[in-house]
Design a protein around this motif. Sequence first.
Motif, PDB file in Angstrom:
ATOM      1  N   UNK A  73      -5.688  12.883 -18.205  1.00 56.57           N
ATOM      2  CA  UNK A  73      -4.274  13.071 -18.527  1.00 56.57           C
ATOM      3  C   UNK A  73      -3.993  12.665 -19.972  1.00 56.57           C
ATOM      4  N   UNK A  74      -2.827  13.041 -20.480  1.00 60.20           N
ATOM      5  CA  UNK A  74      -2.418  12.545 -21.805  1.00 60.20           C
ATOM      6  C   UNK A  74      -2.267  11.024 -21.775  1.00 60.20           C
ATOM      7  N   UNK A  75      -2.412  10.396 -22.937  1.00 56.09           N
ATOM      8  CA  UNK A  75      -2.326   8.933 -23.030  1.00 56.09           C
ATOM      9  C   UNK A  75      -1.052   8.378 -22.418  1.00 56.09           C
ATOM     10  N   UNK A  76       0.075   9.022 -22.666  1.00 56.80           N
ATOM     11  CA  UNK A  76       1.341   8.483 -22.164  1.00 56.80           C
ATOM     12  C   UNK A  76       1.407   8.519 -20.641  1.00 56.80           C
ATOM     13  N   UNK A  77       0.792   9.506 -20.032  1.00 56.17           N
ATOM     14  CA  UNK A  77       0.773   9.605 -18.566  1.00 56.17           C
ATOM     15  C   UNK A  77      -0.118   8.504 -17.985  1.00 56.17           C
ATOM     16  N   UNK A  78      -1.270   8.288 -18.610  1.00 53.13           N
ATOM     17  CA  UNK A  78      -2.180   7.234 -18.151  1.00 53.13           C
ATOM     18  C   UNK A  78      -1.489   5.873 -18.240  1.00 53.13           C
ATOM     19  N   UNK A  79      -0.839   5.624 -19.361  1.00 49.02           N
ATOM     20  CA  UNK A  79      -0.138   4.349 -19.556  1.00 49.02           C
ATOM     21  C   UNK A  79       0.994   4.171 -18.560  1.00 49.02           C
TER      22      UNK A  79
ATOM     23  N   UNK B 274       0.813  -1.228   0.000  1.00 53.34           N
ATOM     24  CA  UNK B 274       0.000   0.000   0.000  1.00 53.34           C
ATOM     25  C   UNK B 274       0.840   1.268   0.000  1.00 53.34           C
ATOM     26  N   UNK B 275       1.920   1.365   0.791  1.00 49.85           N
ATOM     27  CA  UNK B 275       2.724   2.592   0.748  1.00 49.85           C
ATOM     28  C   UNK B 275       3.326   2.860  -0.637  1.00 49.85           C
ATOM     29  N   UNK B 276       3.722   1.824  -1.356  1.00 48.61           N
ATOM     30  CA  UNK B 276       4.268   1.984  -2.703  1.00 48.61           C
ATOM     31  C   UNK B 276       3.188   2.483  -3.659  1.00 48.61           C
ATOM     32  N   UNK B 277       1.988   1.925  -3.551  1.00 46.57           N
ATOM     33  CA  UNK B 277       0.869   2.361  -4.390  1.00 46.57           C
ATOM     34  C   UNK B 277       0.561   3.826  -4.121  1.00 46.57           C
ATOM     35  N   UNK B 278       0.451   4.186  -2.854  1.00 44.54           N
ATOM     36  CA  UNK B 278       0.147   5.574  -2.491  1.00 44.54           C
ATOM     37  C   UNK B 278       1.224   6.533  -2.971  1.00 44.54           C
ATOM     38  N   UNK B 279       2.475   6.115  -2.921  1.00 50.29           N
ATOM     39  CA  UNK B 279       3.578   6.954  -3.397  1.00 50.29           C
ATOM     40  C   UNK B 279       3.451   7.225  -4.900  1.00 50.29           C
ATOM     41  N   UNK B 280       3.140   6.188  -5.658  1.00 49.68           N
ATOM     42  CA  UNK B 280       2.989   6.351  -7.109  1.00 49.68           C
ATOM     43  C   UNK B 280       1.777   7.220  -7.420  1.00 49.68           C
ATOM     44  N   UNK B 281       0.664   6.988  -6.734  1.00 47.45           N
ATOM     45  CA  UNK B 281      -0.522   7.815  -6.967  1.00 47.45           C
ATOM     46  C   UNK B 281      -0.250   9.268  -6.616  1.00 47.45           C
ATOM     47  N   UNK B 282       0.496   9.514  -5.556  1.00 49.43           N
ATOM     48  CA  UNK B 282       0.861  10.886  -5.175  1.00 49.43           C
ATOM     49  C   UNK B 282       1.694  11.554  -6.271  1.00 49.43           C
ATOM     50  N   UNK B 283       2.575  10.779  -6.879  1.00 48.85           N
ATOM     51  CA  UNK B 283       3.435  11.275  -7.961  1.00 48.85           C
ATOM     52  C   UNK B 283       2.602  11.800  -9.137  1.00 48.85           C
ATOM     53  N   UNK B 284       1.437  11.196  -9.367  1.00 47.34           N
ATOM     54  CA  UNK B 284       0.564  11.578 -10.477  1.00 47.34           C
ATOM     55  C   UNK B 284      -0.655  12.374 -10.008  1.00 47.34           C
ATOM     56  N   UNK B 285      -0.579  12.909  -8.810  1.00 50.04           N
ATOM     57  CA  UNK B 285      -1.708  13.596  -8.190  1.00 50.04           C
ATOM     58  C   UNK B 285      -2.318  14.721  -9.001  1.00 50.04           C
ATOM     59  N   UNK B 286      -1.509  15.429  -9.774  1.00 52.51           N
ATOM     60  CA  UNK B 286      -2.035  16.562 -10.552  1.00 52.51           C
ATOM     61  C   UNK B 286      -3.034  16.126 -11.614  1.00 52.51           C
ATOM     62  N   UNK B 287      -2.999  14.849 -12.002  1.00 52.72           N
ATOM     63  CA  UNK B 287      -3.892  14.337 -13.041  1.00 52.72           C
ATOM     64  C   UNK B 287      -5.096  13.594 -12.478  1.00 52.72           C
ATOM     65  N   UNK B 288      -5.056  13.237 -11.212  1.00 51.01           N
ATOM     66  CA  UNK B 288      -6.109  12.410 -10.625  1.00 51.01           C
ATOM     67  C   UNK B 288      -7.332  13.258 -10.287  1.00 51.01           C
ATOM     68  N   UNK B 289      -8.475  12.856 -10.833  1.00 50.02           N
ATOM     69  CA  UNK B 289      -9.740  13.534 -10.568  1.00 50.02           C
ATOM     70  C   UNK B 289     -10.303  13.055  -9.242  1.00 50.02           C
ATOM     71  N   UNK B 290     -10.193  11.758  -8.981  1.00 47.94           N
ATOM     72  CA  UNK B 290     -10.683  11.194  -7.728  1.00 47.94           C
ATOM     73  C   UNK B 290     -10.294   9.738  -7.615  1.00 47.94           C
ATOM     74  N   UNK B 291     -10.354   9.235  -6.389  1.00 47.83           N
ATOM     75  CA  UNK B 291     -10.046   7.824  -6.171  1.00 47.83           C
ATOM     76  C   UNK B 291     -10.891   7.295  -5.030  1.00 47.83           C
ATOM     77  N   UNK B 292     -11.147   5.991  -5.091  1.00 44.68           N
ATOM     78  CA  UNK B 292     -11.920   5.346  -4.041  1.00 44.68           C
ATOM     79  C   UNK B 292     -11.291   3.982  -3.777  1.00 44.68           C
ATOM     80  N   UNK B 293     -11.066   3.693  -2.526  1.00 48.19           N
ATOM     81  CA  UNK B 293     -10.504   2.404  -2.149  1.00 48.19           C
ATOM     82  C   UNK B 293     -11.462   1.650  -1.245  1.00 48.19           C
ATOM     83  N   UNK B 294     -11.599   0.369  -1.514  1.00 47.68           N
ATOM     84  CA  UNK B 294     -12.491  -0.471  -0.730  1.00 47.68           C
ATOM     85  C   UNK B 294     -11.748  -1.706  -0.246  1.00 47.68           C
ATOM     86  N   UNK B 295     -11.584  -1.850   1.055  1.00 47.58           N
ATOM     87  CA  UNK B 295     -11.007  -3.095   1.555  1.00 47.58           C
ATOM     88  C   UNK B 295     -12.072  -4.190   1.512  1.00 47.58           C
ATOM     89  N   UNK B 296     -11.700  -5.353   1.056  1.00 49.23           N
ATOM     90  CA  UNK B 296     -12.615  -6.488   1.024  1.00 49.23           C
ATOM     91  C   UNK B 296     -12.030  -7.550   1.937  1.00 49.23           C
TER      92      UNK B 296
END
Length: 87
Positions: free
Chosen positions: A54-60, A18-40
């Motif tokens: 975001x541009x295609x290359x950023x999404x990829x 989870x910390x690695x995922x959050x770090x990567x998402x933070x890196x792309x924060x300027x492009x993120x409209x929203x996020x939702x996480x659900x523990x199952x």
Amino acid sequence: METRIALIGIIVENTDVAPKINSILHEYGEYIVGRMGLPYHKRDISVISVVIDAPNDVISALSGKLGMIPGVNTKTIYSKVTPQASK
């Protein structure tokens, strides 16, 4: 540069990353409209959805970085809405 709306679905089978995922998402924060996480808890996984404009290359790049983390699976869905020039 043209941007697109996309949804990145993330299934986390190893919550220790989870910390690695959050770090990567933070890196792309300027492009993120929203996020939702659900523990199952019943299956001991988490499901995260990330909406990005975001541009295609950023999404990829974001989807690729997340998908390379062990125990993480991703799938990206692109909107059919006409790409828009970024501001």
